[in-house]
Scaffold this motif. Sequence first.
Motif, short mmCIF file in Angstrom:
data_model
loop_
_atom_site.label_atom_id
_atom_site.label_comp_id
_atom_site.label_asym_id
_atom_site.label_seq_id
_atom_site.Cartn_x
_atom_site.Cartn_y
_atom_site.Cartn_z
N TRP A 161 0.82 -1.20 0.00
CA TRP A 161 0.00 0.00 0.00
C TRP A 161 0.86 1.25 0.00
N VAL A 162 1.84 1.30 0.89
CA VAL A 162 2.72 2.47 0.98
C VAL A 162 3.56 2.62 -0.29
N SER A 163 4.02 1.51 -0.84
CA SER A 163 4.80 1.56 -2.08
C SER A 163 3.99 2.17 -3.20
N ALA A 164 2.71 1.78 -3.30
CA ALA A 164 1.84 2.34 -4.33
C ALA A 164 1.63 3.84 -4.12
N LEU A 165 1.48 4.25 -2.87
CA LEU A 165 1.30 5.68 -2.57
C LEU A 165 2.55 6.48 -2.92
N LEU A 166 3.71 5.91 -2.65
CA LEU A 166 4.95 6.62 -2.96
C LEU A 166 5.14 6.76 -4.47
N VAL A 167 4.78 5.71 -5.20
CA VAL A 167 4.88 5.76 -6.67
C VAL A 167 3.90 6.80 -7.22
N ALA A 168 2.69 6.83 -6.65
CA ALA A 168 1.67 7.77 -7.12
C ALA A 168 2.04 9.21 -6.76
N GLY A 169 2.78 9.37 -5.67
CA GLY A 169 3.20 10.72 -5.25
C GLY A 169 2.05 11.60 -4.82
N VAL A 170 1.06 11.01 -4.16
CA VAL A 170 -0.10 11.78 -3.72
C VAL A 170 0.30 12.70 -2.57
N GLY A 171 -0.05 13.97 -2.67
CA GLY A 171 0.27 14.94 -1.64
C GLY A 171 -0.65 14.81 -0.44
N ALA A 172 -0.10 15.04 0.74
CA ALA A 172 -0.90 14.97 1.96
C ALA A 172 -1.79 16.21 2.07
N GLU A 173 -2.99 16.00 2.57
CA GLU A 173 -3.95 17.09 2.71
C GLU A 173 -3.39 18.21 3.60
N ASP A 174 -3.39 19.43 3.08
CA ASP A 174 -2.92 20.63 3.78
C ASP A 174 -1.43 20.62 4.09
N LEU A 175 -0.73 19.55 3.74
CA LEU A 175 0.71 19.48 3.98
C LEU A 175 1.50 19.37 2.68
N ASP A 176 0.77 19.20 1.56
CA ASP A 176 1.44 19.02 0.28
C ASP A 176 2.23 20.27 -0.14
N ARG A 177 1.81 21.44 0.36
CA ARG A 177 2.54 22.68 0.02
C ARG A 177 3.97 22.66 0.56
N TYR A 178 4.19 21.81 1.57
CA TYR A 178 5.53 21.69 2.15
C TYR A 178 6.27 20.45 1.63
N GLY A 179 5.71 19.85 0.59
CA GLY A 179 6.34 18.69 -0.02
C GLY A 179 6.08 17.38 0.68
N VAL A 180 5.13 17.35 1.60
CA VAL A 180 4.82 16.13 2.34
C VAL A 180 3.84 15.28 1.53
N LYS A 181 4.21 14.03 1.32
CA LYS A 181 3.36 13.10 0.58
C LYS A 181 2.65 12.15 1.55
N VAL A 182 1.53 11.62 1.09
CA VAL A 182 0.79 10.65 1.90
C VAL A 182 1.66 9.45 2.22
N GLY A 183 2.50 9.06 1.26
CA GLY A 183 3.37 7.92 1.47
C GLY A 183 4.36 8.12 2.59
N TYR A 184 4.81 9.37 2.80
CA TYR A 184 5.74 9.65 3.89
C TYR A 184 5.07 9.41 5.25
N ILE A 185 3.82 9.82 5.34
CA ILE A 185 3.09 9.68 6.61
C ILE A 185 2.75 8.22 6.89
N THR A 186 2.26 7.53 5.86
CA THR A 186 1.83 6.13 6.05
C THR A 186 2.98 5.15 6.13
N ALA A 187 4.21 5.61 5.93
CA ALA A 187 5.37 4.72 6.03
C ALA A 187 5.49 4.13 7.43
N ILE A 188 4.90 4.79 8.42
CA ILE A 188 4.95 4.29 9.79
C ILE A 188 4.20 2.98 9.95
N VAL A 189 3.24 2.70 9.05
CA VAL A 189 2.41 1.50 9.20
C VAL A 189 3.25 0.22 9.04
#
Length: 210
Positions: free
Chosen positions: A136-164
């Motif tokens: 799941w995290v690998s797919a998110l990192l490949v897709a490069g989906v930006g995190a809600e309200d944090l994408d302006r700082y370059g934060v991707k959803v994959g970075y956050i969910t990597a903790i799982v």
Amino acid sequence: MQSLRHFWERFEEGMIAFLLAAMTLVTFTYVALNNLYTLFYTLSDKVPFASDALASVGDHLMSYAQGMTWSVALTKALFGWLIFFGISYGVRTAGHLGVDVLVKKTSKPVQRLLSMLACACCMAYAGLLLAASYKWVSALLVAGVGAEDLDRYGVKVGYITAIVPFGFALIIARYLEIFYRLYTGRQTGLGLADEAREATKLANPSEEQH
């Protein structure tokens, strides 16, 4: 090996403390700003000779508060990381709820056997979730989906969910340690707290002295 284990335990505790502190600081700052600009606007109406200055301060505070739209998203992300560090920490410190009344009525060898079986089930379950979450995290990192309200700082959803997957890896490591201790006879249970005994101690402090 002991020094490495000690370092990791201190790091784990430090991360939990840091995450809690960061969540508290971000939330407090956001709430404080939202209440302060209202205060300065109220004061500007009641203090005519300083009305412009107070209103200007209120404008600045309101702009800061409006600019913190990322605070809620950041707090959610920090809380997610806290959960998985907390699960691993709970396994290590016997902080999770344990229901083992029937198991404790059996002999020590049977307790060890049942605990090893339960430990193996926990590792298998965590292993399945680790594999699934990694994909799941690998797919998110490949897709490069930006995190809600944090994408302006370059934060991707994959970075956050990597903790799982990382968190499930920590859980497996903890249960591997417990399994080894069970196998070598250093303990007979999963190390979970005895809630009944602790509750009795709290209710009857005098018994603990005896």
